[in-house]
Scaffold this motif. Sequence first.
Motif, PDB file in Angstrom:
ATOM      1  N   THR A   1      17.597  15.706 -27.459  1.00  0.00           N
ATOM      2  CA  THR A   1      17.534  14.430 -28.193  1.00  0.00           C
ATOM      3  C   THR A   1      18.358  14.522 -29.476  1.00  0.00           C
ATOM      4  O   THR A   1      19.551  14.274 -29.473  1.00  0.00           O
ATOM      5  CB  THR A   1      16.070  14.075 -28.512  1.00  0.00           C
ATOM      6  N   ASP A   2      17.704  14.856 -30.567  1.00  0.00           N
ATOM      7  CA  ASP A   2      18.398  15.012 -31.841  1.00  0.00           C
ATOM      8  C   ASP A   2      17.584  15.930 -32.745  1.00  0.00           C
ATOM      9  O   ASP A   2      16.459  16.316 -32.413  1.00  0.00           O
ATOM     10  CB  ASP A   2      18.635  13.660 -32.531  1.00  0.00           C
TER      11      ASP A   2
ATOM     12  N   GLY B   1      19.220   1.921 -41.732  1.00  0.00           N
ATOM     13  CA  GLY B   1      19.663   3.083 -40.974  1.00  0.00           C
ATOM     14  C   GLY B   1      20.274   4.142 -41.866  1.00  0.00           C
ATOM     15  O   GLY B   1      20.022   5.348 -41.694  1.00  0.00           O
ATOM     16  N   VAL B   2      21.070   3.710 -42.825  1.00  0.00           N
ATOM     17  CA  VAL B   2      21.694   4.644 -43.769  1.00  0.00           C
ATOM     18  C   VAL B   2      20.633   5.304 -44.646  1.00  0.00           C
ATOM     19  O   VAL B   2      20.680   6.512 -44.907  1.00  0.00           O
ATOM     20  CB  VAL B   2      22.741   3.901 -44.630  1.00  0.00           C
TER      21      VAL B   2
ATOM     22  N   THR C   1      18.793   7.913 -42.632  1.00  0.00           N
ATOM     23  CA  THR C   1      19.625   9.094 -42.448  1.00  0.00           C
ATOM     24  C   THR C   1      19.675   9.925 -43.727  1.00  0.00           C
ATOM     25  O   THR C   1      19.644  11.167 -43.675  1.00  0.00           O
ATOM     26  CB  THR C   1      21.051   8.689 -42.030  1.00  0.00           C
TER      27      THR C   1
ATOM     28  N   ASP D   1      26.478  13.172 -36.082  1.00  0.00           N
ATOM     29  CA  ASP D   1      25.700  12.033 -35.588  1.00  0.00           C
ATOM     30  C   ASP D   1      25.767  10.860 -36.559  1.00  0.00           C
ATOM     31  O   ASP D   1      25.916   9.706 -36.149  1.00  0.00           O
ATOM     32  CB  ASP D   1      24.251  12.465 -35.375  1.00  0.00           C
ATOM     33  N   ALA D   2      25.671  11.164 -37.866  1.00  0.00           N
ATOM     34  CA  ALA D   2      25.724  10.100 -38.882  1.00  0.00           C
ATOM     35  C   ALA D   2      27.091   9.424 -38.906  1.00  0.00           C
ATOM     36  O   ALA D   2      27.191   8.189 -38.995  1.00  0.00           O
ATOM     37  CB  ALA D   2      25.397  10.681 -40.259  1.00  0.00           C
TER      38      ALA D   2
ATOM     39  N   GLY E   1      29.163   9.266 -36.422  1.00  0.00           N
ATOM     40  CA  GLY E   1      29.289   8.497 -35.191  1.00  0.00           C
ATOM     41  C   GLY E   1      28.563   7.160 -35.249  1.00  0.00           C
ATOM     42  O   GLY E   1      29.043   6.160 -34.719  1.00  0.00           O
ATOM     43  N   LYS E   2      27.396   7.136 -35.910  1.00  0.00           N
ATOM     44  CA  LYS E   2      26.590   5.918 -35.957  1.00  0.00           C
ATOM     45  C   LYS E   2      27.035   4.956 -37.065  1.00  0.00           C
ATOM     46  O   LYS E   2      27.080   3.740 -36.860  1.00  0.00           O
ATOM     47  CB  LYS E   2      25.120   6.276 -36.169  1.00  0.00           C
ATOM     48  N   HIS E   3      27.323   5.497 -38.240  1.00  0.00           N
ATOM     49  CA  HIS E   3      27.563   4.652 -39.410  1.00  0.00           C
ATOM     50  C   HIS E   3      29.012   4.669 -39.906  1.00  0.00           C
ATOM     51  O   HIS E   3      29.364   3.869 -40.769  1.00  0.00           O
ATOM     52  CB  HIS E   3      26.646   5.084 -40.564  1.00  0.00           C
TER      53      HIS E   3
END
Length: 442
Positions: A346-347, A202-203, A206, A70-71, A73-75
Motif C-alpha cells: 500500500t503505502d 491533501g497537502v 502529507t 508519492d507526494a 506524484g500526487k501534488h
Amino acid sequence: MKRYWADLGASVVVFLVALPLCVGVAVASGVPAELGIVTGVVGGIVVGLLPGSTMQVSGPAAGLTVLVADAVGKHGIEALGVIVLGAGLLQVLLGLTRCGRWFRAISPSVVQGMLAGIGLVLVFGQLKHLVVAPVALALGLLTVVIMLLWQRTPLRVVPGVLVGVVVCTALAAVFASPVDRISVGTLSTDVHLPDFSLLDTGVVGTAIVFALVASAESMFSAAAVDRMHDGPRTRYNRELVAQGVGNTICGLLGALPMTAVIVRSAANVSAGARTRASRVLHGVWLLLFVVLLPGLLTLIPVAVLAAVLVHAGWKLLGLREVARLWRTDKAEGFVLVLTAGLIVATDLLTGTVVGLLAAVIKTAWDVSRLSVVETPEGVALKGNATFLRLPRLLDALDRVDREHVRMDLSGVRHLDQACGQAIDQWVDESRRAGRTVELVGR
C-alpha cells in the motif's frame, strides 16, 4: 588544535559519503539532483549549528524517498516546498512542547518493519534503472562490488560509495557507454519560494505524515548514534526543534525534506569527529560543490546511482535483524513482516499505522496474561486479569462445583473493572445459591 584537525578530516569523509547519497535520493524521489544537495547544505550548516545533537548529521534520507516520490506524484513538485515547510513548522512545535522523547516509545518491531518496507520499495523502485540495458546492469553490479570490496581494504577511510561512483562514472565516460546520465538544472531555476495557493487538505495531511516520519527517523538515529560515542548525549526536544528549523528552511527553498541520517552520522563518528564543527564543515563543502562544480554530476550514469540506492535499501532491509527477531519472538516478527509487507503493498503511512495497531494489540495481549488454576479448595488467579482474559475466567468459574469455595486473588497484579464485576457477580450468585465463598487477597 588537534581536535579541530580531527573535525576537519571527519568533515571531508562525511562530505564524500553525503554527496552521492544526496544526489541519489533526489533522483529516486523524482526531483532535480541539485535539490538533494541543497537539503544536505541546510542539514549541515543550519542544523549543524543548532543545539540538540553533537555527532549526528542531517540531510536527505533514503527512508523518505518513498514519501517524497508519492507526494510529488500526487501534488506535483511545485507543492513540495509547502509540504516540507509545514512539516518543519510542526516539528518545531513538537519540539517546543517537549514531544521529542515520545518518538522513542515505539515498538522496535514496527521501526524495523518500517525500515525493511522502505528498503524493499527502494530496491524494487531502482531495479528498473538497472535492467534497461546490459551496460546499465554491468555498471550497477560493478558499483556494488566495488563498494563491498573497498570496505575490506586498508584505504577504507575513503568511503566505498564514493569510490564505486567515481570508478564506474569514469569507465562509462572512457568507453562512451550509451546509458542515461543525471540531468542537472540551475539553482536559480529549481530553488524557489513555496506556492501557498497549492495548499489544501491533501497537502496538509502529507505535511503531517512527513513531520511524524522524519521526526521518528531522526529520534531513532539519535538513539543509535549516542551508543557510538562517549561525548554529550542528544537533547531530544532541542534536536527536534533543530530538525524542524532545517525543514522549514528547506521548504522555503523548495528542496527535499531532511532527517538525521544514520549512515552519515556513523561515518562522522568513525572518522574521529570531536565537535559539531565536522557536520557544519561538511555542509560548507557541499555548498562549494553545488556552486562551483555542478557539471560533474551530469557525468554520473543513472544506473550507478540506482546501484547505490539498491545497496542502501538492502541495508535498510536488515535481514539479520529480521531473522534474529523472528527466532526470539514470533509475535514481534509477525508485526515486523506485517508492517513491511503493507508498506510495499500500500503505502508508508498505512503500513506503519497498521503495524503500530498490531504492536499495541500484541502488547495488550502480553500484559493481560492470566493464570487460572483450579485447586481442591476452589480457584486461584495469578497475573493480570483484564477483559481480554474474561472468557477464560468465566469458563473456570462455571466449572467450580463445591459448597465451600476458596477464591485466591493474592497473585493478581492487576484487576480491571470487567473482571472485577464478573467476579463480584459470580460471588453474589454463588452465595444466593447457598454456597460459601471465601475471597483471599481482595
